[in-house]
Design an enzyme around this catalytic site. Structure first.
Site, PDB file in Angstrom:
ATOM      1  N   ARG A  89       0.811  -1.366  -0.056  1.00  0.00           N
ATOM      2  CA  ARG A  89       0.015  -0.007  -0.038  1.00  0.00           C
ATOM      3  C   ARG A  89       0.879   1.183  -0.119  1.00  0.00           C
ATOM      4  O   ARG A  89       0.298   2.377   0.239  1.00  0.00           O
ATOM      5  CB  ARG A  89      -1.094  -0.232   1.051  1.00  0.00           C
ATOM      6  CG  ARG A  89      -0.726  -0.015   2.430  1.00  0.00           C
ATOM      7  CD  ARG A  89      -1.666  -0.739   3.350  1.00  0.00           C
ATOM      8  NE  ARG A  89      -2.739  -0.205   3.755  1.00  0.00           N
ATOM      9  CZ  ARG A  89      -3.921  -0.909   4.220  1.00  0.00           C
ATOM     10  NH1 ARG A  89      -3.923  -2.083   3.962  1.00  0.00           N
ATOM     11  NH2 ARG A  89      -4.852  -0.279   4.791  1.00  0.00           N
ATOM     12  N   ARG A 128     -19.578  -3.572   9.698  1.00  0.00           N
ATOM     13  CA  ARG A 128     -18.844  -5.005   9.740  1.00  0.00           C
ATOM     14  C   ARG A 128     -18.767  -5.421  11.023  1.00  0.00           C
ATOM     15  O   ARG A 128     -18.467  -4.848  12.163  1.00  0.00           O
ATOM     16  CB  ARG A 128     -17.352  -4.540   9.096  1.00  0.00           C
ATOM     17  CG  ARG A 128     -16.617  -5.687   9.183  1.00  0.00           C
ATOM     18  CD  ARG A 128     -15.286  -5.607   8.304  1.00  0.00           C
ATOM     19  NE  ARG A 128     -14.413  -4.380   8.511  1.00  0.00           N
ATOM     20  CZ  ARG A 128     -13.333  -3.933   7.768  1.00  0.00           C
ATOM     21  NH1 ARG A 128     -13.140  -4.840   6.914  1.00  0.00           N
ATOM     22  NH2 ARG A 128     -12.904  -2.850   8.081  1.00  0.00           N
ATOM     23  N   ARG A 161     -14.153  -4.147  14.795  1.00  0.00           N
ATOM     24  CA  ARG A 161     -12.772  -3.710  14.555  1.00  0.00           C
ATOM     25  C   ARG A 161     -12.468  -2.110  15.420  1.00  0.00           C
ATOM     26  O   ARG A 161     -13.355  -1.308  15.252  1.00  0.00           O
ATOM     27  CB  ARG A 161     -12.312  -3.606  13.246  1.00  0.00           C
ATOM     28  CG  ARG A 161     -11.627  -5.027  12.870  1.00  0.00           C
ATOM     29  CD  ARG A 161     -11.344  -5.074  11.349  1.00  0.00           C
ATOM     30  NE  ARG A 161     -10.495  -3.867  10.899  1.00  0.00           N
ATOM     31  CZ  ARG A 161      -9.959  -3.649   9.435  1.00  0.00           C
ATOM     32  NH1 ARG A 161     -10.300  -4.827   8.855  1.00  0.00           N
ATOM     33  NH2 ARG A 161      -9.282  -2.676   9.134  1.00  0.00           N
TER      34      ARG A 161
END
Ligand code: AP5
Ligand code: ZN
Length: 217
Positions: A89, A128, A161
């Site tokens: 990345r 999520r 998360r």
């Protein structure tokens, strides 16, 4: 197969990679998952990484390059090829990967960019749920588990998360556009870059992925 998935937070890298791993019998290496396992174990690296991850920044290139190198050399599943998710990345990471593969007389076949508008990512990220041990992810609305807050496979609890909130996401997106977009440019020059519409529903994304990979092995 030897490929990488590039895309912003919530693009679907971690959703599609396990399916690719299954189909091609190779390893799925996700630097985010590896770092989160260090965080869970509270190692010195994990403690350092947690601060950076929660702030939406990037862990140092040397550390993540080292982690990938270690896996490619020692993880038996990688003998059948690899799916890299969330790595490289930065451009130095992409160069590091090239060197690593060159040294091992291998090359990359596909650099797939999961393209999606930032505006669609907020709901994906804030909904999520993950199963920490396996890295499996769900979504409260788009892909709910069979039983609320419970992993379908192990029956263990699902968690959110710590970087999956609107504020951290904003920073992760800034980091993506600044540091990871150049990686897309890097692969465009090599001829292995392939764009994919990641706003489609998951099964459609899967079909598009297979079309890309099957068309030129
Ligand atoms: P990382 O874990 O890689 O996070 P990320 O890049 O922000 O990506 P995400 O995991 O959020 O998104 P995803 O594309 O996997 O989405 P998913 O499929 O789960 O990295 C975390 C942090 O670690 C970084 O911020 C950085 O600090 C550090 N780090 C990691 N790698 C590094 C590196 N190489 N160098 C330096 N630092 C590094 O999908 C998201 C949700 O949407 C799920 O709920 C899913 O069910 C749902 N969904 C998926 N696809 C669809 C669809 N088609 N339609 C509807 N919903 C969907
Ligand atoms: Zn992911």
């Amino acid at each position: 197969v030897r490929m990488i998935l590039i895309g912003p937070p919530g693009a679907g890298k971690g959703t599609q990679a396990p399916r690719l791993k299954e189909k091609f019998n190779c390893c799925h290496l996700a630097t985010g998952d590896m770092l989160r396992s260090q965080v869970a174990k509270k190692t010195p690296l994990g403690r350092e990484a947690k601060k950076i991850m929660d702030a939406g920044g990037l862990v140092s290139d040397d550390i993540v390059i080292g982690m990938i190198q270690e896996e490619l050399d020692n993880n038996k599943e990688c003998k059948g090829g690899f799916i890299l998710d969330g790595f490289p990345r930065t451009v130095p990471q992409a160069e590091g990967l090239d060197k690593m593969l060159r040294d091992r007389k291998k090359s990359l076949q596909h650099a797939i960019e999961l393209q999606i508008d930032d505006a669609l990512l907020v709901s994906r990220i804030t909904g999520r749920l993950v199963h920490p041990a396996s890295g499996r992810s769900y979504h409260t609305i788009f892909s709910p588990p069979k039983k609320a807050m419970t992993d379908d496979v192990t029956g263990e609890p699902l968690v959110q998360r710590s970087d999956d909130n609107a504020e951290a996401l904003k920073k992760r997106l800034v980091t993506y556009h600044k540091q990871t977009s150049p990686v897309v440019g890097y692969y465009k020059q090599t001829g292995i870059w392939k764009p994919l519409d990641a706003a489609q529903e998951p099964n459609q994304v899967w079909k598009s992925l297979l079309a890309i990979v099957d068309n030129d092995k």
